[in-house]
Design an enzyme around this catalytic site. Structure first.
Site, PDB file in Angstrom:
ATOM      1  N   ASP A 166       0.712  -1.237   0.266  1.00  0.00           N
ATOM      2  CA  ASP A 166      -0.035   0.138  -0.067  1.00  0.00           C
ATOM      3  C   ASP A 166       0.834   1.419   0.021  1.00  0.00           C
ATOM      4  O   ASP A 166       1.657   1.617   0.958  1.00  0.00           O
ATOM      5  CB  ASP A 166      -0.905   0.108   1.382  1.00  0.00           C
ATOM      6  CG  ASP A 166      -2.093  -0.923   1.170  1.00  0.00           C
ATOM      7  OD1 ASP A 166      -2.617  -0.989   0.050  1.00  0.00           O
ATOM      8  OD2 ASP A 166      -2.312  -1.590   2.025  1.00  0.00           O
TER       9      ASP A 166
ATOM     10  N   MET B 228       0.576   5.239   0.405  1.00  0.00           N
ATOM     11  CA  MET B 228      -0.319   6.411   0.384  1.00  0.00           C
ATOM     12  C   MET B 228       0.605   7.745   0.630  1.00  0.00           C
ATOM     13  O   MET B 228       1.389   7.619   1.322  1.00  0.00           O
ATOM     14  CB  MET B 228      -0.845   6.017   2.100  1.00  0.00           C
ATOM     15  CG  MET B 228      -1.500   4.831   2.069  1.00  0.00           C
ATOM     16  SD  MET B 228      -2.161   4.622   3.827  1.00  0.00           S
ATOM     17  CE  MET B 228      -2.779   2.820   3.727  1.00  0.00           C
TER      18      MET B 228
ATOM     19  N   HIS C 290      -0.454  -1.138  -4.692  1.00  0.00           N
ATOM     20  CA  HIS C 290      -1.832  -0.229  -4.652  1.00  0.00           C
ATOM     21  C   HIS C 290      -1.477   1.081  -4.490  1.00  0.00           C
ATOM     22  O   HIS C 290      -1.168   1.572  -3.224  1.00  0.00           O
ATOM     23  CB  HIS C 290      -2.645  -1.085  -3.532  1.00  0.00           C
ATOM     24  CG  HIS C 290      -3.754  -0.268  -3.228  1.00  0.00           C
ATOM     25  ND1 HIS C 290      -4.588  -0.603  -2.371  1.00  0.00           N
ATOM     26  CD2 HIS C 290      -4.382   0.633  -4.140  1.00  0.00           C
ATOM     27  CE1 HIS C 290      -5.737   0.149  -2.351  1.00  0.00           C
ATOM     28  NE2 HIS C 290      -5.667   0.966  -3.442  1.00  0.00           N
TER      29      HIS C 290
ATOM     30  N   MET D 202      -2.444   4.670  -3.469  1.00  0.00           N
ATOM     31  CA  MET D 202      -3.476   5.499  -2.917  1.00  0.00           C
ATOM     32  C   MET D 202      -2.877   6.951  -3.063  1.00  0.00           C
ATOM     33  O   MET D 202      -2.461   7.576  -1.994  1.00  0.00           O
ATOM     34  CB  MET D 202      -3.855   5.145  -1.915  1.00  0.00           C
ATOM     35  CG  MET D 202      -4.704   3.639  -1.779  1.00  0.00           C
ATOM     36  SD  MET D 202      -5.051   3.106  -0.276  1.00  0.00           S
ATOM     37  CE  MET D 202      -3.519   2.200  -0.083  1.00  0.00           C
TER      38      MET D 202
ATOM     39  N   MET E 140     -12.650  -1.940  -3.458  1.00  0.00           N
ATOM     40  CA  MET E 140     -12.219  -1.550  -2.121  1.00  0.00           C
ATOM     41  C   MET E 140     -13.353  -1.628  -1.193  1.00  0.00           C
ATOM     42  O   MET E 140     -14.408  -1.286  -1.434  1.00  0.00           O
ATOM     43  CB  MET E 140     -11.932   0.102  -1.973  1.00  0.00           C
ATOM     44  CG  MET E 140     -10.569   0.520  -2.449  1.00  0.00           C
ATOM     45  SD  MET E 140      -9.081  -0.627  -1.940  1.00  0.00           S
ATOM     46  CE  MET E 140      -9.130  -0.285  -0.138  1.00  0.00           C
TER      47      MET E 140
ATOM     48  N   GLY F  62      -7.090   4.069   3.260  1.00  0.00           N
ATOM     49  CA  GLY F  62      -6.229   4.870   4.145  1.00  0.00           C
ATOM     50  C   GLY F  62      -5.896   4.147   5.491  1.00  0.00           C
ATOM     51  O   GLY F  62      -4.900   4.679   5.802  1.00  0.00           O
ATOM     52  N   PHE F  63      -6.728   3.030   5.756  1.00  0.00           N
ATOM     53  CA  PHE F  63      -6.275   2.499   7.250  1.00  0.00           C
ATOM     54  C   PHE F  63      -6.795   1.065   7.150  1.00  0.00           C
ATOM     55  O   PHE F  63      -7.526   0.867   6.347  1.00  0.00           O
ATOM     56  CB  PHE F  63      -6.992   3.569   8.280  1.00  0.00           C
ATOM     57  CG  PHE F  63      -6.760   4.671   8.514  1.00  0.00           C
ATOM     58  CD1 PHE F  63      -5.874   5.085   9.159  1.00  0.00           C
ATOM     59  CD2 PHE F  63      -7.316   5.872   7.809  1.00  0.00           C
ATOM     60  CE1 PHE F  63      -5.524   6.505   9.414  1.00  0.00           C
ATOM     61  CE2 PHE F  63      -7.130   7.006   7.686  1.00  0.00           C
ATOM     62  CZ  PHE F  63      -6.145   7.396   8.576  1.00  0.00           C
ATOM     63  N   GLY F  64      -5.675   0.457   7.841  1.00  0.00           N
ATOM     64  CA  GLY F  64      -6.109  -1.071   7.858  1.00  0.00           C
ATOM     65  C   GLY F  64      -6.883  -1.551   9.025  1.00  0.00           C
ATOM     66  O   GLY F  64      -7.351  -0.376   9.999  1.00  0.00           O
ATOM     67  N   GLY F  65      -7.547  -2.443   9.380  1.00  0.00           N
ATOM     68  CA  GLY F  65      -8.243  -2.735  10.538  1.00  0.00           C
ATOM     69  C   GLY F  65      -9.791  -2.252  10.721  1.00  0.00           C
ATOM     70  O   GLY F  65     -10.495  -2.302  11.444  1.00  0.00           O
TER      71      GLY F  65
ATOM     72  N   GLY G   1      -9.648  -4.867   2.098  1.00  0.00           N
ATOM     73  CA  GLY G   1     -10.372  -4.280   3.256  1.00  0.00           C
ATOM     74  C   GLY G   1     -11.230  -5.085   4.094  1.00  0.00           C
ATOM     75  O   GLY G   1     -12.286  -5.671   3.718  1.00  0.00           O
ATOM     76  N   GLY G   2     -10.897  -5.403   5.471  1.00  0.00           N
ATOM     77  CA  GLY G   2     -11.880  -6.105   6.240  1.00  0.00           C
ATOM     78  C   GLY G   2     -11.975  -7.726   5.990  1.00  0.00           C
ATOM     79  O   GLY G   2     -12.927  -8.211   6.309  1.00  0.00           O
TER      80      GLY G   2
ATOM     81  N   GLY H 134      -4.769  -7.654   5.312  1.00  0.00           N
ATOM     82  CA  GLY H 134      -3.681  -7.278   6.128  1.00  0.00           C
ATOM     83  C   GLY H 134      -3.718  -7.871   7.696  1.00  0.00           C
ATOM     84  O   GLY H 134      -2.922  -8.889   7.976  1.00  0.00           O
TER      85      GLY H 134
HETATM   86  C1  DX5 Z   1      -6.241   0.274   3.143  1.00  0.00           C
HETATM   87  C2  DX5 Z   1      -5.421  -0.710   2.348  1.00  0.00           C
HETATM   88  C3  DX5 Z   1      -5.552  -2.184   2.739  1.00  0.00           C
HETATM   89  C4  DX5 Z   1      -5.317  -2.349   4.190  1.00  0.00           C
HETATM   90  C5  DX5 Z   1      -6.304  -3.775   4.465  1.00  0.00           C
HETATM   91  O1  DX5 Z   1      -6.046   1.516   2.451  1.00  0.00           O
HETATM   92  O2  DX5 Z   1      -5.483  -0.450   0.991  1.00  0.00           O
HETATM   93  O3  DX5 Z   1      -4.560  -2.818   1.972  1.00  0.00           O
HETATM   94  O4  DX5 Z   1      -4.024  -2.700   4.395  1.00  0.00           O
HETATM   95  O5  DX5 Z   1      -5.985  -4.016   5.811  1.00  0.00           O
HETATM   96  P1  DX5 Z   1      -7.112  -4.803   6.504  1.00  0.00           P
HETATM   97  O6  DX5 Z   1      -6.969  -6.335   6.082  1.00  0.00           O
HETATM   98  O7  DX5 Z   1      -6.522  -4.665   8.075  1.00  0.00           O
HETATM   99  O8  DX5 Z   1      -8.421  -4.392   6.360  1.00  0.00           O
HETATM  100 ZN    ZN Z   2      -4.475  -1.939  -0.297  1.00  0.00          ZN
END
Ligand code: DX5
Ligand code: ZN
Length: 219
Positions: free
Chosen positions: A34, A36, A65, A67, A136, A141-144, A175-176, A196
């Site tokens: 990722d 960013m 990826h 972003m 998506m 922008g954020f994991g978890g 994502g998720g 992730g």
């Molecule tokens: C978020 C990233 C994802 C993120 C997924 O913007 O593009 O790749 O790391 O993380 P999880 O699997 O924790 O949702």
């Molecule tokens: Zn990603």
């Protein structure tokens, strides 16, 4: 065949090369990286130097990826660093045809990603030479974050558009992703699962990869 693409954003940042080896040894086919820029998304993450640095330690397919706003300004750096597939956001550029041409010339995969609010049909003008369509399932922008349920219909639509148009892109979801949402995405026809938190926070990554594939009898 279902491809598993662990998202490096959730790895231990002090041991990135070891973390890549851990998921590659567990049978993951891709590594999702990722990028960013603090503009397209509010967060910051990896740059081309990380891609180049990790390239020396791993042959796994680098699924990058971007972003970032105006990804055309950074594309060459990521291609030269050793990216195998470069995915850019449809919402971030007015130069998609140029990006496609440069990826094809470099003999790398060309991918397009869509925010949850962008209609899937917006990809229609770019299906030629498209290797990957990234749906998506969270706001980037954020994991978890939690998986957005509406993404399942979007995966089905991405599959339907590809089959109707004679396209050959892989449908990926990001994502998720956890055992439950992975099963739903598999049923919807997804080709690539990006995960992730679920994978990198697992003690036994091999078992976690198998569970995402639906091979775990306990899942
Ligand atoms: C978020 C990233 C994802 C993120 C997924 O913007 O593009 O790749 O790391 O993380 P999880 O699997 O924790 O949702
Ligand atoms: Zn990603």
């Amino acid at each position: 065949m279902l491809i598993i693409s662990p998202s490096l954003f959730a790895a231990d940042p002090g041991h990135l090369a070891d973390e890549v080896a851990r998921v590659a040894d567990a049978g993951a086919e891709y590594l999702h990286i990722d990028v960013m820029d603090g503009r397209f998304v509010p967060n910051l993450s990896f740059g081309p130097n990380i891609v180049e640095g990790l390239r020396k330690y791993s042959n796994i397919c680098f699924d990058v990826h971007l972003m970032v706003e105006e990804p055309e300004n950074h594309l060459d750096a990521f291609l030269q660093a050793g990216s195998d597939i470069v995915t850019v956001h449809l919402e971030a550029t007015k130069k998609m045809d140029e990006i496609r041409r440069r990826c094809v010339e470099a003999k790398r995969g060309f991918g397009i990603s869509l925010r949850p609010s962008t209609p899937v049909s917006a990809v229609l003008p770019y299906i030629e030479d498209l290797s990957l369509l990234l749906i998506m399932s969270i706001n980037p922008g954020f994991g978890g974050q939690s998986f957005m349920e509406g993404s399942l219909e979007r995966i089905r639509e991405a599959v339907k558009i590809r089959d109707a148009a004679g396209g050959s892109y892989a449908v990926s979801v990001d994502g998720g992703i956890n055992p439950k949402t992975a099963a739903l995405c598999r049923d919807a026809g997804v080709d690539i699962l990006v995960a992730g938190t679920y994978l990198f926070k697992s003690e036994d990554v091999s078992a976690a990869v198998n569970t995402l594939r639906g091979n775990d009898v306990n899942s």
